[in-house]
Design a protein around this motif. Structure first.
Motif, PDB file in Angstrom:
ATOM      1  N   MET A   1       0.846  -1.191   0.000  1.00 49.39           N
ATOM      2  CA  MET A   1       0.000   0.000   0.000  1.00 49.39           C
ATOM      3  C   MET A   1       0.884   1.245   0.000  1.00 49.39           C
ATOM      4  N   HIS A   2       0.548   2.203  -0.868  1.00 49.48           N
ATOM      5  CA  HIS A   2       1.275   3.463  -0.852  1.00 49.48           C
ATOM      6  C   HIS A   2       0.427   4.578  -1.463  1.00 49.48           C
ATOM      7  N   VAL A   3       0.817   5.793  -1.142  1.00 49.98           N
ATOM      8  CA  VAL A   3       0.148   6.995  -1.662  1.00 49.98           C
ATOM      9  C   VAL A   3       0.941   7.481  -2.869  1.00 49.98           C
ATOM     10  N   THR A   4       0.265   7.664  -3.986  1.00 45.32           N
ATOM     11  CA  THR A   4       0.960   8.105  -5.202  1.00 45.32           C
ATOM     12  C   THR A   4       0.757   9.587  -5.494  1.00 45.32           C
ATOM     13  N   HIS A   5      -0.286  10.166  -4.929  1.00 45.73           N
ATOM     14  CA  HIS A   5      -0.607  11.563  -5.249  1.00 45.73           C
ATOM     15  C   HIS A   5      -1.267  12.203  -4.042  1.00 45.73           C
ATOM     16  N   LEU A   6      -0.855  13.416  -3.720  1.00 52.95           N
ATOM     17  CA  LEU A   6      -1.450  14.178  -2.622  1.00 52.95           C
ATOM     18  C   LEU A   6      -1.771  15.578  -3.117  1.00 52.95           C
ATOM     19  N   GLN A   7      -3.012  15.981  -2.912  1.00 53.16           N
ATOM     20  CA  GLN A   7      -3.434  17.330  -3.270  1.00 53.16           C
ATOM     21  C   GLN A   7      -4.077  17.968  -2.036  1.00 53.16           C
ATOM     22  N   LEU A   8      -3.650  19.195  -1.721  1.00 54.76           N
ATOM     23  CA  LEU A   8      -4.188  19.930  -0.583  1.00 54.76           C
ATOM     24  C   LEU A   8      -4.727  21.276  -1.053  1.00 54.76           C
ATOM     25  N   VAL A   9      -5.857  21.654  -0.498  1.00 57.98           N
ATOM     26  CA  VAL A   9      -6.443  22.975  -0.746  1.00 57.98           C
ATOM     27  C   VAL A   9      -6.783  23.590   0.606  1.00 57.98           C
ATOM     28  N   ASP A  10      -6.141  24.707   0.920  1.00 57.38           N
ATOM     29  CA  ASP A  10      -6.397  25.436   2.172  1.00 57.38           C
ATOM     30  C   ASP A  10      -6.262  24.548   3.395  1.00 57.38           C
ATOM     31  N   PHE A  11      -5.321  23.614   3.332  1.00 56.52           N
ATOM     32  CA  PHE A  11      -5.031  22.771   4.490  1.00 56.52           C
ATOM     33  C   PHE A  11      -3.794  23.324   5.177  1.00 56.52           C
ATOM     34  N   ARG A  12      -3.952  23.705   6.453  1.00 54.63           N
ATOM     35  CA  ARG A  12      -2.859  24.275   7.224  1.00 54.63           C
ATOM     36  C   ARG A  12      -2.204  25.440   6.472  1.00 54.63           C
ATOM     37  N   SER A  13      -0.920  25.308   6.128  1.00 52.94           N
ATOM     38  CA  SER A  13      -0.188  26.410   5.502  1.00 52.94           C
ATOM     39  C   SER A  13      -0.262  26.388   3.982  1.00 52.94           C
TER      40      SER A  13
END
Length: 373
Positions: A1-13
């Motif tokens: 199991m692994h994460v291939t893509h991470l997208q953040l919008v207005d998360f923390r900084s």
């Protein structure tokens, strides 16, 4: 199991971030306050619906924004899934799986498993019993997601029962609430007791590997460690769920006069303790700083072993842990985690990360993440 893509919008900084991640070891390097931990926190939240740093969701939303979004692609074997959590101010969070909205946030549990190593882990050994109960319950949910509902039901009944004990309701209804508390509590207690039995040899072995001297293949044994579960309801040895519920009902009946007087529920899993010991003495009061760190690491490594045995090999998240460890423990931890399918590491100083943990590196600075060639 692994994460291939991470997208953040207005998360923390992060107003906006898109990041592609390979399997194996990935390290994020940057000074404190630049946003390294936010990346691991987002992935951890996706797996657990909670943060290892704060108890509420409000701090996760960037200042001035009304919502935060975590979106990630998770690969397990030959299958990939797109998960999204929308954290909304003043409203229930929304969760989507492959762009389809799920009825409840907890329906996402089980998609991604993580084991997080962080400086806060020392509280599992040195902190109050709440920290150790949380460790057990988080691992239970990671292994069996439906237990999130059992824990939620138990906490809901506990709040209602406590409200009655404080004089805000009809005490004549306590019997029915006792039965509900015992039913949910017995299921949670049985799960915890079984988990501690499984953890005990794994923690002992991991502690030896982390704290022992010599080669990992044949380390010199350090002081023995122990895990024991101390229940507030004194369950019979080997009791099944029905017997546990009966024991809890009996304890509640015996304690009711004191509970009404004090306005608190005095028996149940919320009052229990996971006892950690080294050489037969309570780790919380007697363990040295190095022993405490070795035991905290052993608890996390044992969690990893259990999840792997369940065919839920987790992503390992190491949040600025190496700065807390001496050279001996750094090397041992690195050798133990390196074979995992994906290991995501943060460090303020790149040299703190042992050479055994190679792989791509990213620099994190003022909320921007860039690859190091």
């Amino acid at each position: 199991m692994h994460v291939t893509h991470l997208q953040l919008v207005d998360f923390r900084s992060y107003p906006a971030l898109e990041l592609t991640l390979p399997p194996g070891v990935v390290t994020f390097v940057g000074a404190n306050g630049q946003g390294k931990t936010n990346l691991l926190e987002a992935i951890g939240y996706l797996a657990t619906l909670g943060s290892h740093r704060v108890s509420t969701d409000a701090p996760l939303i960037r200042e001035g924004a009304e919502r935060a979004v975590i979106r990630s692609r998770v690969v397990r074997g030959d299958r990939a899934a797109l998960a999204e959590i929308e954290i909304v101010t003043g409203r229930a969070n929304r969760v989507r799986l492959n762009r389809r909205q799920l009825p409840r946030p907890r329906d996402l549990l089980g998609l991604l498993s993580v084991v997080l190593f962080a400086p806060e882990d020392l509280a599992m050994v040195k902190g109050d019993p709440t920290e150790r109960r949380r460790f057990l319950d988080d691992l239970l949910v990671a292994r069996t997601p439906r237990l999130a509902g059992v824990i939620s039901d138990y906490e809901r009944v506990l709040r209602q029962r406590t409200t009655l004990l404080r004089g805000r309701g009809d005490l004549r209804t306590l019997d029915s609430w006792d039965e509900a508390l015992a039913r949910h509590g017995a299921e949670l207690l049985a799960a915890r007791l079984g988990l501690v039995d499984e953890l005990r040899p794994l923690v002992a072995a991991a502690y030896t590997a982390v704290a022992g001297s010599g080669d990992l293949a044949s380390p010199t044994p350090p002081a023995p460690v122990g895990l024991d579960y101390r229940s507030s309801v004194s369950p019979p040895e080997g009791a099944d769920r029905e017997a546990l519920a009966a024991a809890m009902l009996s304890q509640l009946a015996a304690l009711r006069p004191r509970e009404v007087e004090r306005g608190v529920t005095l028996a149940g899993p919320h009052r229990d303790e996971l006892m950690l010991s080294i050489s037969g003495r309570a780790a919380r009061g007697y363990a040295s700083h190095g022993e405490s760190w070795s035991l905290a690491l052993a608890l996390r490594l044992a969690s990893f072993e259990l999840l792997v045995a369940d065919d839920r090999e987790p992503v390992l998240l190491l949040d600025d842990v190496f700065a807390e460890l001496d050279t001996h423990r750094r090397r041992r931890l690195a050798e133990l985690v390196a074979p995992a399918e994906q290991v995501l590491i943060t460090a303020a100083v790149g040299a703190d990360v042992p050479a055994e943990l190679g792989g791509p590196r990213f620099v994190v600075e003022t909320g921007e993440v860039r690859s190091v060639d």
